[in-house]
Design an enzyme around this catalytic site. Structure first.
Site, PDB file in Angstrom:
ATOM      1  N   GLU A 149       0.881  -1.168   0.000  1.00 12.08           N
ATOM      2  CA  GLU A 149       0.000   0.000   0.000  1.00 12.08           C
ATOM      3  C   GLU A 149       0.914   1.212   0.000  1.00 12.08           C
ATOM      4  O   GLU A 149       1.709   1.403   0.930  1.00 12.08           O
ATOM      5  CB  GLU A 149      -0.897  -0.007   1.237  1.00 12.08           C
TER       6      GLU A 149
ATOM      7  N   CYS B 273      -3.060   7.403   5.284  1.00 11.90           N
ATOM      8  CA  CYS B 273      -3.009   7.038   3.865  1.00 11.90           C
ATOM      9  C   CYS B 273      -4.306   7.374   3.145  1.00 11.90           C
ATOM     10  O   CYS B 273      -4.344   7.420   1.914  1.00 11.90           O
ATOM     11  CB  CYS B 273      -2.690   5.558   3.712  1.00 11.90           C
TER      12      CYS B 273
END
Length: 533
Positions: free
Chosen positions: A243, A280
Site C-alpha cells: 500500500e 493514507c
C-alpha cells in the site's frame, strides 16, 4: 489539533539492539520455515487460540506500550490507546473468521461422466503460502505495524511472520514483537512462528530471502516500489502486497455546496489535519464548483479549530512534507488559501490549503496530484461535473474516492468514474478512518497499492493463501475441510451450490458432499442436481 508552536523534537531513544545481521536473519527465516510445517497442518481452532492469546497479551501490556509509542511517535495517549484496542479487536476478528471457515473457499465437484470432458472428483480449497515478511508502517505504530493487519491476516491464514520493524518506533517494535512472540508460543504455537528483524539492508535481504513466500508493506511509493521490484526480480518471484500512495479525491456537487458548505468545510478541515495529515486516506484533492468560496470556508474552519504546527512522525516525513508542499505552493497554477507552504518548521507540519483549477490539474497531473503526506489539501475548482470527472480521471489509482451530493441527484456517471480509480467509494463522509470488517476494501489501482486485494478486513487473508485441488483423492487423504460429511461444519460449494451449515458440525444428511446425500457422486444419482445444504 493542538498548536505546539513547533517545539524542539525530543531525541528518540535508541533501539535495544543493533541491526539484524545476515546470519541472524537466516536463523529467523529457518525457524519460520520449520514453524510452517506445523502451522500449515494446524486446525482453525488452534490458530484462533494462538491469535486470541496474542490479543490478550497486547491488551494486558497496553499501559506499558502506549507511553513508549507516544514518546517515539508524538501521536498522543488517547489516539494510541484507541489504536491498541483496534489492533486487538482486529486479531480477534481474524480468529472468528478462521473458525467460520468460508475464507477457505472449499469447493467440491463430484464425478460426472456426462460432461465434456468427463469430470473427475475434484475438491479445491485455499492453503497458506509459507513464511511471510511484513514491513511495519510509521503512521500506525500498532494497527499497521508489528501486530497489525498484515501480521494478523498472515497468522490467521497459517503463515509464520517475520516483521521488519520501522525505525520511527524501534523500542515499541521490539517490545511489541517480544510480547506477541511469547504469547503465541505460550499458547502452543511453534517456535519460529513470529520473528522480528531491524535495519534497512536487512529489509532488502528479507524480501530476497528464499524462505519468504510473500511480502506485506505499507509505506512510501518510492520505498515500496523498490521492494516490489526486488520481489519480482528474485529467481522465484513472490507476491508483494504494497500500500503505497494515494490522494483520495473528493467531489462536492454544486447542490451540496449550496445546502451545507460550512458543514463540509468543517468536515474537510478535521479530516485532512487528523493525525497531522499522516493517514493514507487523507483527502488530498477536493473538487468544488468554481467561485463557491469553499477554500475560504475551509481556511475559516482551520482558524476556528486553532489548527497549528504539530509534531510529525519523523524528521524525514516532516522534511518531505515541507519540500513537497513548498513545491506545490510555488506552482504557477496554484494559489495559497491558508497556511504558508514555504514556512514549515523543522520536525513539524502546519496545515496548508491550496487552490487550483481542473485545467491546471489536467495539464500537470504529475506535480499537482503528487501525494504530500501531511496536513494539506488541494481545492480544485471545476466548471461543471463533467469537467470535475476529467480531473478525477487524471488522479489515477487511489485508496478512496468520495462524493458529497444531495438526495435525488443523479450520481451514476460520478460513481462509474470514482469506482474506476479507487478501491472504496464513500458517500457523504470523509475517508480518514478505515473500519475493520468483512466487507472492507483497503487497496486500489496502482499507485495506491500493488494488488487488487485489501490490506484491512477479513479478506486480507486471501493475499497469503493459494488454491490447491485434489483429484480423485481417497477421503482419508483429504484435508478435513474437504472430506465427506463436512466434519468441520464450514460453508462449502458442492456441485455449484453453496451450502451453509445450520450449526457447527454438519452430518451426512444435510451436506451434499457426503455419500448417500443425493449428490452426483452417489450411487444411482449420476448427473442429479444436489440439494442445497
Amino acid at each position: 489539533m493542538t498548536d505546539t508552536a513547533a517545539p524542539a523534537r525530543a531525541a528518540a531513544a535508541p533501539a535495544t539492539t543493533g541491526d539484524t545481521t545476515r546470519e541472524q536473519l537466516d536463523a529467523v527465516a529457518a525457524a519460520a520455515r520449520r514453524a510452517f510445517a506445523v502451522t500449515v497442518a494446524s486446525s482453525a481452532a488452534e490458530r484462533a487460540a494462538w491469535i486470541r492469546a496474542a490479543a490478550d497479551a497486547l491488551d494486558a501490556a497496553r499501559d506499558e506500550l502506549v507511553p513508549i509509542a507516544d514518546e517515539e511517535t508524538h501521536l498522543g495517549t488517547a489516539r494510541l490507546t484507541g489504536e491498541v484496542a483496534r489492533t486487538t479487536a482486529q486479531l480477534r476478528l481474524f480468529a472468528d473468521a478462521i473458525l467460520e471457515g468460508s475464507y477457505l473457499e472449499a469447493t467440491i465437484d463430484h464425478p460426472d461422466a456426462t460432461t465434456i470432458p468427463p469430470r473427475p472428483n475434484l475438491r479445491r480449497m485455499l492453503r497458506p503460502l509459507g513464511p511471510v515478511a511484513v514491513f511495519g508502517a510509521s503512521n500506525f505504530p500498532f494497527a499497521f505495524s508489528v501486530a497489525g493487519g498484515d501480521t494478523a491476516s498472515a497468522l490467521a491464514a497459517g503463515c509464520p511472520v517475520i516483521v521488519k520493524g520501522h525505525p520511527a518506533h524501534p523500542r515499541l517494535s521490539a517490545r511489541t514483537a517480544e510480547i506477541v512472540r511469547d504469547a503465541l508460543v505460550a499458547a502452543g504455537a511453534p517456535e519460529g512462528i513470529f520473528g522480528h528483524v531491524t535495519g534497512h539492508e536487512t529489509g532488502v535481504a528479507l524480501v530476497q530471502h528464499p524462505e519468504i513466500r510473500a511480502v506485506g508493506f505499507t509505506g512510501s511509493l518510492a520505498g515500496g516500489r523498490a521492494l516490489f521490484d526486488l520481489a519480482q526480480q528474485r529467481p522465484d518471484p513472490i507476491p508483494f502486497y504494497g500500500e503505497l500512495s494515494a490522494v483520495n479525491p473528493v467531489l462536492i456537487t454544486p447542490a451540496a455546496i449550496e445546502a451545507r458548505a460550512d458543514e463540509l468545510a468543517t468536515g474537510l478541515a478535521g479530516s485532512f489535519t487528523l493525525g497531522a495529515g499522516q493517514f493514507c486516506t487523507n483527502p488530498g484533492v477536493v473538487l468544488v464548483p468554481a467561485g463557491s468560496g469553499f477554500g475560504e470556508r475551509v481556511a475559516a474552519a482551520l482558524a476556528a479549530a486553532s489548527a497549528g504546527a504539530v509534531f510529525m512522525l519523523t524528521d524525514g516525513i516532516a522534511g518531505a512534507f515541507a519540500s513537497g508542499i513548498a513545491r506545490l505552493g510555488a506552482h504557477d497554477g496554484v494559489d495559497v488559501v491558508a497556511g504558508d507552504p514555504a514556512a514549515q518548521q523543522a520536525g513539524t507540519g502546519s496545515p496548508v490549503v491550496l487552490r487550483t483549477t481542473t485545467a491546471a490539474v489536467i495539464a500537470d497531473p504529475d506535480t499537482l496530484l503528487h501525494e504530500c503526506f501531511g496536513p494539506s489539501t488541494l481545492i480544485v475548482e471545476y466548471t461543471d461535473v463533467a469537467d470535475a470527472l476529467d480531473a478525477v480521471r487524471a488522479v489515477g489509482g487511489s485508496l478512496t474516492a468520495t462524493v458529497h451530493a444531495e438526495p435525488g441527484e443523479e450520481l451514476g456517471p460520478v460513481v462509474d468514474v470514482l469506482s474506476e480509480i479507487a478501491g472504496r467509494v464513500l458517500f457523504a463522509g470523509w475517508p480518514t478512518g478505515v473500519a475493520v470488517s468483512w466487507a472492507q476494501q483497503h487497496g486500489g489501482p496502482y499507485p495506491s497499492s500493488t494488488t487488487i486485494h485489501t490490506s484491512v478486513g477479513v479478506t486480507a487473508m486471501r493475499r497469503f493463501l493459494r488454491p490447491i485441488a485434489f483429484q480423485d483423492a481417497p477421503d482419508a487423504a483429504l484435508p478435513p475441510e474437504l472430506r465427506d460429511g463436512n466434519p468441520l461444519g464450514i460453508p462449502r460449494r458442492v456441485d455449484g451450490v453453496l451450502t451453509l451449515p445450520a450449526a457447527a458440525g454438519t452430518d451426512a444428511s444435510t451436506d451434499p458432499g457426503a455419500p448417500g446425500s443425493g449428490s452426483p457422486g452417489s450411487a444411482g444419482a449420476a448427473g442429479a442436481a444436489p440439494a442445497a445444504g
